[in-house]
Design a protein around this motif. Structure first.
Motif, PDB file in Angstrom:
ATOM      1  N   ALA A  83      69.655  -1.622 119.315  1.00  0.00           N
ATOM      2  CA  ALA A  83      69.300  -0.627 118.912  1.00  0.00           C
ATOM      3  C   ALA A  83      69.612   0.497 118.846  1.00  0.00           C
ATOM      4  CB  ALA A  83      69.471  -0.514 121.050  1.00  0.00           C
ATOM      5  N   HIS A  84      69.037   1.549 118.206  1.00  0.00           N
ATOM      6  CA  HIS A  84      68.797   2.701 117.746  1.00  0.00           C
ATOM      7  C   HIS A  84      67.861   4.134 118.525  1.00  0.00           C
ATOM      8  CE1 HIS A  84      70.365   1.025 113.752  1.00  0.00           C
ATOM      9  NE2 HIS A  84      69.238   0.594 113.864  1.00  0.00           N
ATOM     10  N   CYS A  85      69.037   5.008 119.016  1.00  0.00           N
ATOM     11  CA  CYS A  85      68.760   5.399 120.818  1.00  0.00           C
ATOM     12  C   CYS A  85      69.608   6.961 120.663  1.00  0.00           C
ATOM     13  CB  CYS A  85      70.151   5.082 121.487  1.00  0.00           C
ATOM     14  SG  CYS A  85      69.836   3.223 122.033  1.00  0.00           S
ATOM     15  N   GLN A  86      68.633   7.485 120.644  1.00  0.00           N
ATOM     16  CA  GLN A  86      68.918   9.419 120.570  1.00  0.00           C
ATOM     17  C   GLN A  86      68.885   9.574 121.748  1.00  0.00           C
ATOM     18  OE1 GLN A  86      64.873  11.596 119.836  1.00  0.00           O
ATOM     19  NE2 GLN A  86      67.063  11.465 117.825  1.00  0.00           N
ATOM     20  N   LEU A  87      69.986  11.097 122.068  1.00  0.00           N
ATOM     21  CA  LEU A  87      69.933  11.796 123.145  1.00  0.00           C
ATOM     22  C   LEU A  87      69.146  12.536 122.481  1.00  0.00           C
ATOM     23  CD1 LEU A  87      71.159  12.846 126.026  1.00  0.00           C
ATOM     24  CD2 LEU A  87      73.228  13.070 124.512  1.00  0.00           C
ATOM     25  N   ARG A  88      68.771  13.576 123.527  1.00  0.00           N
ATOM     26  CA  ARG A  88      68.594  14.969 123.305  1.00  0.00           C
ATOM     27  C   ARG A  88      68.670  15.876 124.377  1.00  0.00           C
ATOM     28  NH1 ARG A  88      64.806  16.533 118.963  1.00  0.00           N
ATOM     29  NH2 ARG A  88      63.717  14.942 118.069  1.00  0.00           N
ATOM     30  N   PHE A  89      68.637  17.203 124.491  1.00  0.00           N
ATOM     31  CA  PHE A  89      69.803  17.715 125.604  1.00  0.00           C
ATOM     32  C   PHE A  89      70.103  18.715 125.201  1.00  0.00           C
ATOM     33  CE2 PHE A  89      72.493  16.563 121.301  1.00  0.00           C
ATOM     34  CZ  PHE A  89      73.460  18.298 121.872  1.00  0.00           C
ATOM     35  N   VAL A  90      70.221  19.096 125.894  1.00  0.00           N
ATOM     36  CA  VAL A  90      70.365  20.898 126.176  1.00  0.00           C
ATOM     37  C   VAL A  90      71.414  21.565 125.982  1.00  0.00           C
ATOM     38  CG1 VAL A  90      68.022  20.949 127.257  1.00  0.00           C
ATOM     39  CG2 VAL A  90      70.527  21.035 129.370  1.00  0.00           C
ATOM     40  N   VAL A  91      72.048  22.810 126.509  1.00  0.00           N
ATOM     41  CA  VAL A  91      73.506  23.432 126.036  1.00  0.00           C
ATOM     42  C   VAL A  91      74.338  23.140 127.810  1.00  0.00           C
ATOM     43  CG1 VAL A  91      72.573  25.297 124.739  1.00  0.00           C
ATOM     44  CG2 VAL A  91      72.082  25.064 127.153  1.00  0.00           C
ATOM     45  N   GLY A  92      75.694  23.030 127.348  1.00  0.00           N
ATOM     46  CA  GLY A  92      76.376  22.351 128.447  1.00  0.00           C
ATOM     47  C   GLY A  92      76.101  20.891 128.424  1.00  0.00           C
ATOM     48  N   THR A  93      75.735  19.960 127.807  1.00  0.00           N
ATOM     49  CA  THR A  93      76.563  19.125 127.676  1.00  0.00           C
ATOM     50  C   THR A  93      77.460  18.649 126.720  1.00  0.00           C
ATOM     51  OG1 THR A  93      73.198  18.627 127.778  1.00  0.00           O
ATOM     52  CG2 THR A  93      75.419  16.770 126.983  1.00  0.00           C
ATOM     53  N   PRO A  94      77.901  17.299 126.870  1.00  0.00           N
ATOM     54  CA  PRO A  94      79.228  17.298 125.972  1.00  0.00           C
ATOM     55  C   PRO A  94      78.984  16.230 124.901  1.00  0.00           C
ATOM     56  CG  PRO A  94      80.076  15.828 128.189  1.00  0.00           C
ATOM     57  CD  PRO A  94      78.127  17.099 128.381  1.00  0.00           C
ATOM     58  N   TRP A  95      78.734  16.995 124.563  1.00  0.00           N
ATOM     59  CA  TRP A  95      77.632  15.838 122.980  1.00  0.00           C
ATOM     60  C   TRP A  95      78.329  15.563 122.232  1.00  0.00           C
ATOM     61  CZ3 TRP A  95      76.903  17.693 118.267  1.00  0.00           C
ATOM     62  CH2 TRP A  95      77.594  19.084 118.055  1.00  0.00           C
ATOM     63  N   ARG A  96      79.225  16.126 122.551  1.00  0.00           N
ATOM     64  CA  ARG A  96      80.960  15.937 121.093  1.00  0.00           C
ATOM     65  C   ARG A  96      81.625  14.826 121.573  1.00  0.00           C
ATOM     66  NH1 ARG A  96      80.839  19.292 116.947  1.00  0.00           N
ATOM     67  NH2 ARG A  96      80.319  21.273 117.336  1.00  0.00           N
ATOM     68  N   ASP A  97      81.409  14.308 123.069  1.00  0.00           N
ATOM     69  CA  ASP A  97      82.523  13.267 123.152  1.00  0.00           C
ATOM     70  C   ASP A  97      81.139  11.965 123.389  1.00  0.00           C
ATOM     71  OD1 ASP A  97      83.830  14.651 123.345  1.00  0.00           O
ATOM     72  OD2 ASP A  97      83.842  15.788 125.118  1.00  0.00           O
ATOM     73  N   LEU A  98      79.875  12.128 122.805  1.00  0.00           N
ATOM     74  CA  LEU A  98      79.136  10.798 123.424  1.00  0.00           C
ATOM     75  C   LEU A  98      79.581   9.482 123.200  1.00  0.00           C
ATOM     76  CD1 LEU A  98      75.070  10.399 122.905  1.00  0.00           C
ATOM     77  CD2 LEU A  98      76.614   8.822 121.930  1.00  0.00           C
ATOM     78  N   ALA A  99      80.525   9.362 121.670  1.00  0.00           N
ATOM     79  CA  ALA A  99      80.578   8.097 121.711  1.00  0.00           C
ATOM     80  C   ALA A  99      80.933   7.843 122.584  1.00  0.00           C
ATOM     81  CB  ALA A  99      81.318   7.338 120.367  1.00  0.00           C
ATOM     82  N   ALA A 100      82.768   8.177 123.346  1.00  0.00           N
ATOM     83  CA  ALA A 100      83.155   8.132 124.189  1.00  0.00           C
ATOM     84  C   ALA A 100      82.983   8.023 125.109  1.00  0.00           C
ATOM     85  CB  ALA A 100      84.371   9.111 124.509  1.00  0.00           C
ATOM     86  N   ILE A 101      81.957   8.801 125.979  1.00  0.00           N
ATOM     87  CA  ILE A 101      81.057   8.674 126.794  1.00  0.00           C
ATOM     88  C   ILE A 101      80.428   7.362 127.321  1.00  0.00           C
ATOM     89  CG2 ILE A 101      79.428   9.303 128.491  1.00  0.00           C
ATOM     90  CD1 ILE A 101      81.093  12.400 127.443  1.00  0.00           C
ATOM     91  N   VAL A 102      79.560   7.469 125.855  1.00  0.00           N
ATOM     92  CA  VAL A 102      78.850   5.657 125.575  1.00  0.00           C
ATOM     93  C   VAL A 102      79.353   4.113 126.543  1.00  0.00           C
ATOM     94  CG1 VAL A 102      76.874   4.481 125.226  1.00  0.00           C
ATOM     95  CG2 VAL A 102      76.536   6.803 125.242  1.00  0.00           C
ATOM     96  N   ARG A 103      81.197   4.128 125.567  1.00  0.00           N
ATOM     97  CA  ARG A 103      81.952   3.775 125.780  1.00  0.00           C
ATOM     98  C   ARG A 103      82.228   3.011 126.551  1.00  0.00           C
ATOM     99  NH1 ARG A 103      81.601  -0.565 122.494  1.00  0.00           N
ATOM    100  NH2 ARG A 103      82.075  -1.007 124.594  1.00  0.00           N
ATOM    101  N   ALA A 104      82.739   4.081 127.700  1.00  0.00           N
ATOM    102  CA  ALA A 104      83.620   3.674 128.928  1.00  0.00           C
ATOM    103  C   ALA A 104      81.815   3.198 129.826  1.00  0.00           C
ATOM    104  CB  ALA A 104      83.991   5.852 128.986  1.00  0.00           C
ATOM    105  N   HIS A 105      81.215   3.765 129.748  1.00  0.00           N
ATOM    106  CA  HIS A 105      79.968   3.609 130.704  1.00  0.00           C
ATOM    107  C   HIS A 105      79.942   2.392 130.325  1.00  0.00           C
ATOM    108  CE1 HIS A 105      76.065   4.039 132.781  1.00  0.00           C
ATOM    109  NE2 HIS A 105      75.726   3.396 132.412  1.00  0.00           N
ATOM    110  N   LEU A 106      79.461   1.665 128.393  1.00  0.00           N
ATOM    111  CA  LEU A 106      78.982   0.253 128.375  1.00  0.00           C
ATOM    112  C   LEU A 106      80.656  -0.973 129.440  1.00  0.00           C
ATOM    113  CD1 LEU A 106      78.030   0.438 125.324  1.00  0.00           C
ATOM    114  CD2 LEU A 106      76.681   0.510 127.607  1.00  0.00           C
ATOM    115  N   ASP A 107      81.676  -0.173 129.382  1.00  0.00           N
ATOM    116  CA  ASP A 107      83.007  -1.029 129.198  1.00  0.00           C
ATOM    117  C   ASP A 107      83.324  -1.123 131.402  1.00  0.00           C
ATOM    118  OD1 ASP A 107      83.811  -1.105 126.853  1.00  0.00           O
ATOM    119  OD2 ASP A 107      85.225   0.270 127.020  1.00  0.00           O
ATOM    120  N   ALA A 108      82.987  -0.092 131.506  1.00  0.00           N
ATOM    121  CA  ALA A 108      82.472  -0.289 133.375  1.00  0.00           C
ATOM    122  C   ALA A 108      81.708  -0.281 134.166  1.00  0.00           C
ATOM    123  CB  ALA A 108      82.313   1.139 133.796  1.00  0.00           C
ATOM    124  N   HIS A 109      80.509  -1.648 132.407  1.00  0.00           N
ATOM    125  CA  HIS A 109      78.790  -2.657 132.930  1.00  0.00           C
ATOM    126  C   HIS A 109      79.171  -3.590 132.260  1.00  0.00           C
ATOM    127  CE1 HIS A 109      77.763   1.383 134.969  1.00  0.00           C
ATOM    128  NE2 HIS A 109      76.705   0.631 135.409  1.00  0.00           N
TER     129      HIS A 109
END
Length: 476
Positions: free
Chosen positions: A327-353
């Motif tokens: 699945a090729h996905c995209q996050l569009r985001f506004v200022v204040g989003t920790p976008w540089r940490d996306l890979a780690a955030i999504v990784r932790a989220h998927l692991d938790a599920h």
């Protein structure tokens, strides 16, 4: 010559066919940059077309090779009237997406400018050759109207790789920071909110493209012989995606959701209407974050979009459990989003599920930017545009799409004003791309007004004070 006379001269540049002739030449350069290579036309556009035009306006031009292999070149053009004068920086890109020649309707071609009523068809007419041609055409008329002296310096940066995610742009701007030093950025890209009213936007949403992949086994296996005992990676991956965003488009990853919408942003978007044009799609009322207006969902919130799904052979399905899915996905985001940490955030989220086996890979990323709405340049620009058009422009804290504006904000430290001259149904990136003639003509007058008023601001107000967030505003 007065301001009104200058705006009339900018309109005459359109009316007498000079703008059309300039744009015809520029569209004819096949400057595709999204093919994975840097064709000779990219450099030719800068050296054969833009350098002569800018030299006539008093610019000193330098073409710079891209430090990234396969990336298109850059042009830095500088018009210096005095070392102690303020400087405005402008930006554009001469590259375009692939022409998609065979898909244009009969009578049209991407590399030939074709006029049909108010629509001027050709690749780059809207994105971005038409827009930087409007910008430079207006500047030329102001230089003439002021007798050859603006009262400030102008630097132009043209890149030839924006449609390929701007490879080398950060590196070149860092290396050439001294030549690009300025007090303000004014540039033209993107669409207006609608064709009916001018638009001013102050930044852009960021974007991170990422892929989720599940490699279950090297090949597929017969669904009758093995269905029910072999996990189907397409099924598993579909459920993994469903943990990121729900069935109505609402982000479910708390760390990737904005903390809220600032009051000034909400106020600025209160009267912004989205869609409604003849060629616009109908909005889905129940899609996205509940409780927000369409403008807030589009420009003040984050979205996760699934751009493509792959498993098996969609064009010719066979009775087999696929070996892998993506699945090729995209996050569009506004200022204040920790976008540089996306890979780690999504990784932790998927692991938790329970989706530890799903791989996460970031493939493309760019920052979000937004100029403070209290910055005095914002009110200055709105007044200038209203004086030129008789209309209060739509003010967007940031564009819904993405631009490399972080280079100018974070690297060069500039307040940024963007004035688009296209509209949402221009078919940019698609067959039959076009520029609306009335918007081009009005855009020439808008930009002429801004460049004229910058001369008055330079004469009467220190730009350093105007570029701060102090409550005082520049005058014109």
């Amino acid at each position: 010559m007065q301001r009104h006379d200058c705006l009339c001269a900018a309109a005459a540049y359109f009316d007498d066919g000079r703008f059309l002739a300039d744009l015809q030449r520029r569209v004819a350069f096949r400057t595709e940059s999204d093919t994975g290579t840097a064709p000779p036309a990219l450099g030719a556009y800068l050296r054969e077309e833009m350098t002569p035009a800018l030299t006539q306006l008093g610019f000193e031009c330098e073409v710079i090779d891209n430090p990234v292999p396969g990336g298109g070149p850059f042009l830095i053009a500088r018009r210096v009237e005095g070392a102690g004068l303020p400087t405005v920086l402008s930006y554009g890109h001469g590259d375009v997406v692939s022409g998609q020649d065979a898909q244009w309707r009969e009578g049209l071609a991407p590399w030939t400018l074709t006029v049909e009523g108010e629509r001027w068809y050709g690749r780059g007419t809207a994105d971005n050759k038409g827009q930087h041609s409007i910008n430079l055409g207006a500047l030329a008329e102001v230089i003439r109207a002021r007798g050859g002296r603006l009262g400030y310096n102008v630097t132009l940066l043209l890149e030839m790789g924006e449609e390929a995610a701007s490879p080398g742009l950060h590196e070149v701007c860092a290396q050439q920071a001294g030549k690009l030093r300025a007090d303000l950025l004014i540039a033209c890209d993107g669409p207006r909110v609608s064709a009916q009213r001018p638009t001013l936007f102050l930044g852009s949403r960021g974007a991170v493209n990422f892929s989720l992949r599940l490699r279950a086994r090297p090949r597929g296996y017969h669904s009758g012989n093995w269905g029910g005992v072999l996990a189907n990676p397409a099924t598993v991956l579909s459920h993994a995606v469903a943990t990121l965003v729900d069935a109505k488009g609402r982000i479910l990853v708390e760390a990737l959701r904005p903390q809220g919408i600032p009051a000034p942003v909400r106020e600025a978007l209160a009267d912004i209407a989205i869609g409604g044009g003849a060629d616009d799609p109908a909005l889905d009322a129940n899609w996205g974050e509940p409780g927000l207006s369409p403008a807030e969902r589009l420009m003040a919130w984050n979205t996760i979009e699934v751009l493509a799904l792959g498993a098996g052979s969609p064009q010719r399905p066979v009775n087999a459990i696929p070996g892998q899915a993506v699945a090729h996905c995209q996050l569009r985001f506004v200022v204040g989003t920790p976008w540089r940490d996306l890979a780690a955030i999504v990784r932790a989220h998927l692991d938790a599920h329970g989706f530890e086996q799903v791989e996460v890979q970031v493939t493309l990323e760019g920052a979000a930017t937004r100029l403070d709405l209290a910055n005095p340049w914002v009110s200055w620009a709105r007044r200038s545009i209203e004086a030129s058009t008789g209309q209060r422009p739509d003010l967007l804290p940031n564009l819904a799409g993405s631009l490399p504006n972080d280079v100018f904000v974070d690297l060069l430290g500039l307040p940024t004003l963007w004035v688009p001259h296209s509209y949402p149904a221009c078919a940019q990136h698609a067959p039959n791309e076009h520029l609306l003639a009335p918007l081009a003509r009005e855009g020439l007058q808008i930009m002429a007004g801004l460049y004229w008023d910058l001369g008055d601001a330079a004469a009467h107000t220190p730009w350093q004070a105007a570029s701060s967030t102090a409550p005082t505003s520049p005058r014109f």
